[in-house]
Design an enzyme around this catalytic site. Structure first.
Site, mmCIF file in Angstrom:
data_model
loop_
_atom_site.group_PDB
_atom_site.id
_atom_site.type_symbol
_atom_site.label_atom_id
_atom_site.label_comp_id
_atom_site.label_asym_id
_atom_site.label_seq_id
_atom_site.Cartn_x
_atom_site.Cartn_y
_atom_site.Cartn_z
ATOM 1 N N LEU A 1 -84.375 -6.411 -28.892
ATOM 2 C CA LEU A 1 -83.003 -5.945 -28.654
ATOM 3 C C LEU A 1 -82.876 -5.387 -27.242
ATOM 4 O O LEU A 1 -82.166 -5.928 -26.410
ATOM 5 C CB LEU A 1 -82.625 -4.885 -29.698
ATOM 6 C CG LEU A 1 -81.295 -4.149 -29.428
ATOM 7 C CD1 LEU A 1 -80.121 -5.096 -29.580
ATOM 8 C CD2 LEU A 1 -81.152 -2.937 -30.337
ATOM 9 N N ASP A 2 -83.554 -4.297 -26.993
ATOM 10 C CA ASP A 2 -83.555 -3.651 -25.687
ATOM 11 C C ASP A 2 -84.999 -3.262 -25.399
ATOM 12 O O ASP A 2 -85.465 -2.209 -25.844
ATOM 13 C CB ASP A 2 -82.656 -2.421 -25.722
ATOM 14 C CG ASP A 2 -82.620 -1.666 -24.389
ATOM 15 O OD1 ASP A 2 -83.284 -2.113 -23.433
ATOM 16 O OD2 ASP A 2 -81.947 -0.620 -24.327
ATOM 17 N N PRO A 3 -85.765 -4.171 -24.728
ATOM 18 C CA PRO A 3 -85.300 -5.353 -24.000
ATOM 19 C C PRO A 3 -85.227 -6.593 -24.900
ATOM 20 O O PRO A 3 -85.959 -6.720 -25.867
ATOM 21 C CB PRO A 3 -86.392 -5.540 -22.954
ATOM 22 C CG PRO A 3 -87.638 -5.077 -23.662
ATOM 23 C CD PRO A 3 -87.215 -3.931 -24.534
ATOM 24 N N ASP B 1 -80.183 -7.648 -24.782
ATOM 25 C CA ASP B 1 -79.458 -7.099 -23.622
ATOM 26 C C ASP B 1 -79.664 -7.965 -22.384
ATOM 27 O O ASP B 1 -78.718 -8.257 -21.639
ATOM 28 C CB ASP B 1 -79.877 -5.661 -23.354
ATOM 29 C CG ASP B 1 -81.360 -5.501 -23.026
ATOM 30 O OD1 ASP B 1 -82.152 -6.408 -23.361
ATOM 31 O OD2 ASP B 1 -81.729 -4.464 -22.435
ATOM 32 N N ARG C 1 -77.337 1.749 -16.665
ATOM 33 C CA ARG C 1 -77.755 1.513 -18.033
ATOM 34 C C ARG C 1 -77.835 2.854 -18.742
ATOM 35 O O ARG C 1 -78.422 3.811 -18.220
ATOM 36 C CB ARG C 1 -79.121 0.824 -18.092
ATOM 37 C CG ARG C 1 -79.135 -0.574 -17.532
ATOM 38 C CD ARG C 1 -80.536 -1.178 -17.574
ATOM 39 N NE ARG C 1 -80.871 -1.719 -18.881
ATOM 40 C CZ ARG C 1 -81.773 -1.181 -19.705
ATOM 41 N NH1 ARG C 1 -82.400 -0.073 -19.380
ATOM 42 N NH2 ARG C 1 -82.038 -1.739 -20.882
#
Length: 1054
Positions: A723-725, A728, A844
């Site tokens: 997801l993050d990373p 995104d 961010r």
């Protein structure tokens, strides 16, 4: 015996396997049934028969050897070569034969000289495994790592008993001896459990710092350190030992507890740390030391031993070298109050480098106590002195794994040894290992008569196991291809054994040249039909592996598998050979199941929903995927696969390189969901074996160093697929690349992401709950941040991060009252995304519900997150949470504390001026139970510890609550004649299906990782090396597949 008889016996191709008789614990075998099968049936081994002496305690049953064509007989008189593990009884030595075992005679060990004399008297030939050394100078046959592993586990167990006898209860007390566990993995799991208790509850301060000194750096030491590293630990350089203890003495008792209690220390010492030149003007020189040890004196007792709690002796030693510790040196040390508790002499060097180790100890009673002040020996754990362990057959505690590893190597030499009549015809490494030939010492070992009174050391080494007996279900499998010259028969047999099946070689025809294929028929059996199906699937998977094009390390070679009829209690059922792609998932945490479900359901997802993504997998190799879940704890993997078709669970310790390679070799793609620290070793295995790898973790320096190796091997290491990373990256790069393709320039890029409770679950004053360790989240809240806003670089210090939170409303989601905190260094992403030179804003942030930052910032100012030891927590009698909070806040009235009292104190302390936040902070303190009258656990040494413990207990999800993932991007783009604002949002909630809850975080990390594996299976990602999903060939199909799986991305352009 006549000369004719002698000639006919040596080199006659008949091999005998001795029954081990040296002691009751020796259960190892020099060759397993699978090794014997290969020797008997490959046709080129020089072995015509194998006769096995019967044994009721050998780890492999006699019938397993019979099943592969061996003969069972007490009489080995027809054998020209007789092999064992340890020394046989003297009466077992037959004249004019060749023997191979660990004789421990080449250093003239006194206790083994009768054996050498018997061999010489019987005109026998002796090959010693310990002396088989390759051109690289390293031993080729040894059990060192297994000795180190077993010895370390056994000593930790004894350490717990010893400390208990001196008045200290420790986590080590719960350990068993190595032989008490069914496997090495199970033993490691027990050590890990001890480590978790140490990390949580700590060790008594009176025994800290607890320092383990490891002598040497070879296989024995590596094995011991492998176990040690399962504990929470730090390694200290030898030169830093005085500083470690000086720091402990110089600090207050409270600081000593905080820094020393929750871990152990290790220190590896080599010869330069143990001795010094007699000439003070000279520096230590290793080559000179080994050539002239008489020019050096021991300093171990001065510079190392005074700081040791435990000495783990793993080094090679000979009498010409100075001792580590003499009796008098140990007596002086103990007289001065040395902290030494015990010695684990894994080398079992009786009367050697440790003078007071004067005896070996048995596995079931592995300790003696030596009192240097009275120079007496005792066989208990009570009283003064040090405990010593000196077991001389440690590897047999892991008998099956050790035998498999040993036989893997020995079987390569057996053909030469069994068929060679003249020693001169042997390869050099075997000639060097020959101590006696036809009753005479060979030239290399003519020194032994001059050393008949010396007594040095014994080393060992490592890995797996097998089984073979008639089973309830059997099937005939034919294998055709380069079975023996390319070792594919080994893989096939290993697959059968690893699954718990049996095999019996029915027919074997070996190709006469490297161009000719070989043919074997193998009867495969299992008591469980599901196990037999698994074996069939694995064998057909082996056949379907593509040849690794262009890789110098390729071991893939063509093999054809045909499966016959399964016999079940007299009935027959046809089984068709199915071809499946295979994916190995390492790690069985929360993220694993969504990945496994997606991969295993490739053929069962409804075509209308999956039609767009099925085009992405245009492979005619397979229309379904087998998923293998690997975990250190088998039960965790088994829980993950419940209800998932095409999935199976295995136990795997990734630190065991041999086992890791075995399973990586069986599959097409590997997904690592392990901690980032494990990825480098996994990536090395994938590169070596030509397998692609997917991870959800950030690219780090250890992976970047593998870039060229991966490219050369034609391997893709696809990282940051979560997801993050992960998502995104893909969402961002899709927007940026589309803008650039239309001639635009990115003016502003902002990205927000947060894992939050769903609104219904945000039912506490903080509006937050933890699905991971609160300590990590709290520390992340003190990381500095940097970003660019309207051309200006903004730096936020860690102590100001919570105060920097700003309110925000997301377009399209007006009901969410959110705030955003800067997330570390945003500018690195400007470089990664290629917008550093064009964007005036690069930001961010981390999303939380409104008020979170102010409340956390206020609590930080009040001292709830301070990691320094708090005086009230130093006392033996721990306070209650209420008493601690009153002391921390400085409240004078200690009775009937209310929300109002706390709020007034917060204001008086100047921690916050906003009365609304003051009230919310007071409510948070009460909600967390910080006014409860329960006693604080002894493991809590600071306000930070107390707060983390309360958060971990109070801020958790119930079984019916959902989490939520929210990811939002905004990009402002300038074109020649206009501008645009493009927004993308991902909103995902946790799901409960059939009573099983999958968190949104697990879903949005696991699904992208699985998608990455599918793209690699379909060969849609052409680029090789270390990749992030910022390339169109990755993010375009990946985003499409992620959405097709049900994770929706909302896009808006203005």
């Amino acid at each position: 015996m006549s000369e004719v008889a002698e000639v006919t016996m040596l080199g006659n191709g008949v091999v005998g396997i001795l029954a081990e008789t040296c002691n009751k614990w020796e259960r190892r075998a020099p060759l397993t049934p699978s090794h014997c099968a290969r020797l008997l049936h490959c046709g080129k081994a020089g072995v015509s028969r194998i006769i096995v002496q019967p044994s009721t305690k050998r780890v492999y049953h006699d019938s397993l050897y019979e099943d592969v064509g061996c003969e069972i007989s007490e009489d080995l008189s027809e054998c020209g070569l007789i092999v064992g593990v340890k020394q046989p009884r003297l009466e077992m030595i037959l004249p004019d034969r060749a023997y191979s075992f660990f004789s421990h005679t080449h250093k003239a060990q006194k206790e083994n000289m009768p054996l050498l004399d018997k061999i010489l008297d019987e005109r026998a030939t002796l090959y010693d495994y310990e002396l088989i050394v390759g051109d690289h100078g390293k031993r080729m046959l040894a059990f060192g790592k297994y000795a180190g592993r077993a010895g370390m586990i056994d000593f930790l167990r004894g350490l717990g008993e010893r400390y208990l006898s001196t008045g200290y209860s420790t986590a080590f007390l719960s350990l068993g001896a190595s032989y008490m566990y069914p496997s090495l993995a199970a033993a490691k799991a027990a050590v890990i459990s001890v480590g978790e208790e140490i990390a949580t509850l700590g060790l008594p301060s009176g025994i800290c710092p607890l320092v383990f000194i490891f002598t040497g750096s070879g296989n024995v030491s590596q094995g011991a350190q492998e176990i040690f590293k399962l504990l929470p630990h730090s390694f200290v350089e030898p030169i830093k030992l005085p500083e470690l203890f000086e720091a402990a003495r110089g600090q207050s008792p409270s600081a000593k507890i905080a820094r020393r209690t929750f871990q152990v220390y290790g220190c590896v010492v080599t010869s330069q740390d143990m001795v010094k030149p007699n000439d003070p003007s000279k520096a230590f020189n290793k080559a000179d030391y080994y050539s002239h040890p008489e020019h050096y004196s021991s300093i171990f007792h001065e510079r190392i031993a005074p700081y040791a709690s435990v000495i783990v002796n793993c080094m090679y030693w000979e009498h010409r070298f100075p001792r580590l510790l003499t009796n008098s040196q140990l007596r002086d040390l103990m007289g001065r109050g040395c902290r030494l508790v015990g010695i684990s002499d894994i080398t079992c060097d009786v009367g050697g480098s440790l003078e007071f180790v004067n005896q070996t100890t048995p596995i079931d009673n592995p300790f003696f106590r030596y009192d240097p002040l009275s120079d007496t020996y005792h066989f208990d754990m009570d009283g003064s002195g040090v405990i010593c362990s000196a077991v001389d057959n440690l590897p047999t505690e892991f008998a099956k794994e050790a035998s498999q590893h040993f036989g893997d190597i020995l079987s390569k030499f057996i053909g030469h040894l069994a068929s060679t009549k003249d020693m001169k015809e042997l390869p050099s490494h075997l000639r060097r290992a020959c101590i006696t030939h036809k009753g005479s010492l060979t030239s290399l070992y003519e020194y032994i008569p001059r050393m008949r009174k010396s007594s040095p050391i014994e080393l060992y080494e490592d890995v797996s196991s097998s089984t073979a007996e008639k089973k309830k279900h059997t099937v005939l499998v034919s294998l055709t291809g380069h079975l023996f010259d390319k070792f594919l028969i080994n893989e096939a047999l290993d697959i059968i054994e690893a699954a718990g099946g049996s095999f019996h070689l029915v027919k074997c025809q070996v190709g006469q040249s490297t161009d000719d294929p070989s043919f074997s028929e193998v009867e495969v059996g299992a008591d469980d039909r599901a196990v037999l199906d698994q074996i069939i699937d694995s064998l057909t998977s082996l056949a379907n592996k593509k040849e690794n094009q262009g890789s110098a390390t390729s071991v893939m070679n063509e093999i054809v598998v045909h499966v016959g009829l399964v016999h079940e209690n007299g009935t027959e059922n046809g089984v068709e050979s199915r071809r499946k792609a295979a994916v190995l998932i390492l790690g069985a945490g929360r993220v694993c199941r969504p990945a496994a479900e997606l991969l295993a359901s490739v053929t069962s997802i409804s075509s209308c929903e999956w039609s767009r993504t099925s085009d992405q997998v245009e492979s005619d190799e397979a229309n379904e995927v087998e998923v293998i879940i690997a975990s250190l704890f088998l039960k965790d993997a088994e829980e993950v696969i419940q209800g998932i078709s095409n999935a199976r669970a295995i136990q795997l310790d990734v630190s065991d390189v041999g086992s890791l390679h075995k399973y990586v070799l069986e599959v097409d793609i590997v997904i690592s969901l392990l901690p980032a620290s494990c990825h480098s070793s996994v990536a090395n295995a994938c590169i070596e074996l030509g397998k692609h790898l997917v991870t959800a973790s950030y690219v780090d320096d250890s992976l970047l160093k593998l870039e060229e190796n991966a490219k050369s091997a034609g391997v893709t290491i696809l990282c940051e697929m979560g997801l993050d990373p992960g998502i995104d990256h893909m969402m961002t790069m899709k927007l940026i690349d589309e803008a650039h393709s239309r001639g635009g320039k990115v003016r502003s890029f902002t990205s927000y992401c947060g894992g939050l409770p769903s609104p219904a679950a945000a039912n506490n004053p903080l509006g937050y709950k933890f699905s991971w360790n609160p300590a990590g989240a709290l520390r992340a809240g003190r990381n500095p941040a940097m970003y660019r806003s309207n051309g200006k670089e903004i730096h936020v210090s860690g102590d100001k991060l919570y105060d920097s939170a700003t309110k925000m409303k997301l377009p399209g989601f007006p009901a969410f009252a959110l705030e955003c905190l800067p997330n570390r260094d945003s500018l690195v992403y400007g470089k990664l995304y290629g917008i550093m030179d064009e964007a005036s804003t690069i930001f961010r942030g981390t999303l939380r519900y409104e008020g979170f930052g102010k409340i956390m910032g206020t609590m930080a100012k009040l001292g709830f997150f301070n990691e320094e030891l708090h005086p009230i927590l130093e006392t033996p009698d721990k306070p209650t949470y209420e008493k601690f909070t009153i002391k921390l806040l400085g409240i004078q009235n200690e009775t009937s504390i209310t929300e109002k009292d706390i709020a007034e104190r917060i204001s008086a302390r100047g921690a916050c001026q906003d009365q609304g936040i003051v009230i919310q902070t007071a409510r948070t303190i009460i909600f967390l139970g910080l006014l409860e009258r329960a006693l604080i656990p002894s493991s809590c040494q600071s306000a930070f510890d107390v707060t983390c413990r309360r958060m971990e207990e109070k801020l958790i999800y119930s079984s019916t609550e959902q989490d939520m993932v929210l990811l939002h991007h905004e990009i402002e783009v300038d074109f020649l004649e206009s501008g645009s604002s493009e927004k993308q949002t991902l909103l995902e909630f946790g799901k409960t299906v059939k009573g099983r809850t999958t968190s949104a975080m697990a879903l949005t990390v696991g699904v992208p990782a699985a998608v990455g594996a599918l793209l690699l299976l379909a060969n849609k990602i052409k680029k090789r090396g270390i990749l992030r999903p910022i390339e169109p060939e990755v993010y375009n199909p990946a985003l499409e597949m992620i959405q097709a799986y049900g994770i929706r991305l909302h896009e808006k352009i203005e």
